[in-house]
Design an enzyme around this catalytic site. Structure first.
Site, mmCIF file in Angstrom:
data_model
loop_
_atom_site.group_PDB
_atom_site.id
_atom_site.type_symbol
_atom_site.label_atom_id
_atom_site.label_comp_id
_atom_site.label_asym_id
_atom_site.label_seq_id
_atom_site.Cartn_x
_atom_site.Cartn_y
_atom_site.Cartn_z
ATOM 1 N N SER A 38 0.995 -1.042 0.086
ATOM 2 C CA SER A 38 -0.189 0.001 0.084
ATOM 3 C C SER A 38 0.851 1.199 0.157
ATOM 4 O O SER A 38 2.098 1.239 0.261
ATOM 5 C CB SER A 38 -1.023 -0.188 1.330
ATOM 6 O OG SER A 38 -1.116 1.158 1.697
ATOM 7 N N TYR B 146 -2.117 -0.523 10.119
ATOM 8 C CA TYR B 146 -2.067 -0.854 8.925
ATOM 9 C C TYR B 146 -1.110 -0.249 8.208
ATOM 10 O O TYR B 146 -0.173 -1.201 7.341
ATOM 11 C CB TYR B 146 -3.330 -0.106 7.982
ATOM 12 C CG TYR B 146 -3.653 -0.550 6.791
ATOM 13 C CD1 TYR B 146 -3.892 -1.487 6.355
ATOM 14 C CD2 TYR B 146 -3.392 0.400 5.682
ATOM 15 C CE1 TYR B 146 -4.208 -2.111 4.964
ATOM 16 C CE2 TYR B 146 -3.327 0.266 4.425
ATOM 17 C CZ TYR B 146 -3.877 -1.008 3.957
ATOM 18 O OH TYR B 146 -3.994 -1.219 2.697
HETATM 19 P P1 NAD Z 1 -11.553 -6.293 0.363
HETATM 20 O O1 NAD Z 1 -11.985 -6.403 1.706
HETATM 21 O O2 NAD Z 1 -12.579 -6.037 -0.761
HETATM 22 O O3 NAD Z 1 -10.910 -7.914 0.107
HETATM 23 C C1 NAD Z 1 -10.352 -8.484 1.319
HETATM 24 C C2 NAD Z 1 -10.639 -10.003 1.050
HETATM 25 O O4 NAD Z 1 -9.792 -10.723 1.970
HETATM 26 C C3 NAD Z 1 -12.075 -10.310 1.293
HETATM 27 O O5 NAD Z 1 -12.737 -11.102 0.347
HETATM 28 C C4 NAD Z 1 -12.058 -11.038 2.598
HETATM 29 O O6 NAD Z 1 -12.846 -11.910 2.895
HETATM 30 C C5 NAD Z 1 -10.673 -11.706 2.747
HETATM 31 N N1 NAD Z 1 -10.129 -11.828 3.990
HETATM 32 C C6 NAD Z 1 -10.076 -11.323 5.054
HETATM 33 N N2 NAD Z 1 -9.648 -11.559 6.264
HETATM 34 C C7 NAD Z 1 -9.093 -12.861 5.704
HETATM 35 C C8 NAD Z 1 -8.586 -13.989 6.467
HETATM 36 N N3 NAD Z 1 -8.118 -14.011 7.749
HETATM 37 N N4 NAD Z 1 -8.077 -15.062 5.624
HETATM 38 C C9 NAD Z 1 -8.514 -15.251 4.199
HETATM 39 N N5 NAD Z 1 -9.189 -14.154 3.578
HETATM 40 C C10 NAD Z 1 -9.390 -13.153 4.194
HETATM 41 O O7 NAD Z 1 -10.274 -5.569 0.208
HETATM 42 P P2 NAD Z 1 -9.550 -4.856 -0.996
HETATM 43 O O8 NAD Z 1 -9.800 -3.352 -0.714
HETATM 44 O O9 NAD Z 1 -9.824 -5.512 -2.185
HETATM 45 O O10 NAD Z 1 -8.019 -5.022 -0.566
HETATM 46 C C11 NAD Z 1 -7.273 -5.948 -1.121
HETATM 47 C C12 NAD Z 1 -5.841 -5.900 -0.665
HETATM 48 O O11 NAD Z 1 -5.311 -4.538 -1.052
HETATM 49 C C13 NAD Z 1 -5.450 -5.666 0.851
HETATM 50 O O12 NAD Z 1 -4.172 -6.270 1.231
HETATM 51 C C14 NAD Z 1 -5.363 -4.222 0.931
HETATM 52 O O13 NAD Z 1 -4.771 -3.761 2.254
HETATM 53 C C15 NAD Z 1 -4.918 -3.787 -0.136
HETATM 54 N N6 NAD Z 1 -5.051 -2.409 -0.622
HETATM 55 C C16 NAD Z 1 -6.192 -1.796 -0.773
HETATM 56 C C17 NAD Z 1 -6.142 -0.395 -1.079
HETATM 57 C C18 NAD Z 1 -7.583 0.276 -1.611
HETATM 58 O O14 NAD Z 1 -7.633 1.367 -1.709
HETATM 59 N N7 NAD Z 1 -8.601 -0.321 -1.367
HETATM 60 C C19 NAD Z 1 -5.196 0.288 -1.271
HETATM 61 C C20 NAD Z 1 -3.989 -0.406 -1.231
HETATM 62 C C21 NAD Z 1 -3.789 -1.680 -0.818
#
Ligand code: NAD
Length: 283
Positions: free
Chosen positions: A166, A179
Site C-alpha cells: 500500500s 495498517y
Molecule cells: P476487500 O475487503 O475487498 O478484500 C479482502 C478479502 O480478503 C475479502 O474477500 C475477505 O473476505 C478476505 N479476507 C479477510 N480476512 C481474511 C482472512 N483472515 N483469511 C482469508 N481471507 C481473508 O479488500 P480490497 O480493498 O480489495 O484489498 C485487497 C488488498 O489490497 C488488501 O491487502 C489491502 O490492504 C490492499 N490495498 C487496498 C487499497 C484500497 O484502496 N482499497 C489500497 C492499497 C492496498
C-alpha cells in the site's frame, strides 16, 4: 525474437488469498483472461465460490473457491491439499488478503490542545486488540500463506510470489498506524524473502496500490450522507497527480507483468500503481 505476450502464464496454477475482494477479484479476472487456473482462497467461502463461478464462466478457465484463513496454518494446509487435488501443483501465489479496520483507526489526525480531555479519540484510545488484528491480518497473513503455498515451487525450483502492499508502506497516512506499520513490514519482507529464495528460482515482488474506493475505506474517503468525497478523500485526489481514485482494473497490467516471465530478472521490488501519488511532493 517471438512477439512478447503473457502466453507463458496459460495453464499455470495460482492461489490468491483474499481473491474474493474488490481488488483481488480484478486480479483474478486478469489471470483468467490469459488462461491461468486460479484458486480463490478466502475466509468468505460463499463469496469466493460466487466470484469463482462468475469468472470461470466468463473466461472459460478453471477458477475455484477454497475456504482458508490466512492467520491459521492448518486451514491453509487443508486449502493447499484441496487445491492440489483439484488444480494440481501451485506455481504462483498472490497474497491479497489484508485491510484496515475502524478499531485500529484514530478519530483525529493529530492531537491538539483541544483533544487533551478526550484522548479516547487519539492514539492513546486505540484498543490494542484492534491494532493486533490489523497488523496480523496484513503481515502474518502474508507470511503464513507464503510458508504453506510455495512448497510446490520450492520442489520445482520455479515460482512467483506477489504481495499486496500500500502507499502507507512508504509514508504512513494519518489515523491508521497498525495498517501502515504492517504494510511497511510487507515491503521489508518482500525484499528479505526475494533474497532468501533467489537461488531456488522463486521471485518475490509486491504491488503498492494507490487509492481505490473499496468497502474498507469508504467510511474514510466518502461522506455517507452526500456521496461526495470527505475532506480526506478530497485530499487524496488532490495529492494524486492524475486527479482521481484508481479503478480495480488499473492493477491488472502490473499483476500480469510481475507474474509472467516477461519480468524474469525482477525480484524484490515494490511497484506503485498510484496515479503518481508516490512521486508527488504535494507542491
Ligand atoms: P476487500 O475487503 O475487498 O478484500 C479482502 C478479502 O480478503 C475479502 O474477500 C475477505 O473476505 C478476505 N479476507 C479477510 N480476512 C481474511 C482472512 N483472515 N483469511 C482469508 N481471507 C481473508 O479488500 P480490497 O480493498 O480489495 O484489498 C485487497 C488488498 O489490497 C488488501 O491487502 C489491502 O490492504 C490492499 N490495498 C487496498 C487499497 C484500497 O484502496 N482499497 C489500497 C492499497 C492496498
Amino acid at each position: 525474437m517471438k512477439a512478447m505476450s503473457f502466453e507463458d502464464l496459460r495453464g499455470k496454477v495460482c492461489v490468491i488469498t483474499g481473491g474474493a475482494g474488490v481488488l483481488g477479484s480484478a486480479m483474478v479476472k486478469a489471470m483468467a483472461s490469459v488462461g491461468m487456473k486460479i484458486a480463490i482462497a478466502d475466509i468468505n467461502k460463499e463469496t469466493a465460490d460466487k466470484v469463482a463461478a462468475e469468472i470461470a464462466a466468463e473466461y472459460h478457465t478453471d477458477v475455484i473457491g477454497v475456504e482458508a484463513n490466512v492467520l491459521d496454518k492448518p486451514s491453509l494446509e487443508n486449502a493447499k491439499k484441496e487445491i492440489n487435488e483439484k488444480l494440481g501443483e501451485i506455481h504462483i501465489l498472490v497474497n491479497g488478503a489484508g485491510g484496515n479496520s475502524p478499531q485500529a483507526t484514530t478519530k483525529v489526525e493529530q492531537i491538539t490542545e483541544n483533544d487533551l480531555d478526550k484522548l479516547e479519540d487519539t492514539f492513546y484510545g486505540l484498543a490494542i486488540e484492534g491494532f493486533d488484528k490489523v497488523y496480523a491480518l496484513n503481515f502474518k497473513g502474508t507470511l503464513l500463506p507464503t510458508m504453506v503455498f510455495t512448497t510446490d515451487m520450492l520442489k520445482n525450483k520455479k515460482g512467483v510470489v506477489l504481495n499486496i502492499s500500500s502507499m502507507n508502506s512508504y509514508k504512513p497516512l494519518t489515523k491508521i498506524p497498525a495498517y501502515s506499520a504492517a504494510k511497511a513490514s510487507v515491503n521489508n519482507f518482500t525484499e528479505w524473502l526475494s533474497v532468501h529464495l533467489a537461488k531456488v528460482g522463486i521471485r518475490v515482488n509486491a504491488i503498492a496500490p494507490g487509492f481505490f474506493i473499496t468497502h474498507q475505506n469508504r467510511f474514510l474517503v466518502m461522506d455517507e450522507k452526500t456521496g461526495n468525497y470527505s475532506p480526506r478523500g478530497q485530499k487524496i485526489v488532490d495529492n494524486t497527480p492524475m486527479g482521481k481514485f484508481g479503478q480495480p482494473e488499473d492493477l491488472q497490467g502490473a499483476t500480469l507483468f510481475l507474474l509472467s516471465e516477461i519480468s524474469s530478472f525482477i525480484t524484490g521490488i515494490v511497484v506503485p500503481v498510484d496515479g503518481g501519488y508516490s512521486a508527488f511532493g504535494g507542491v
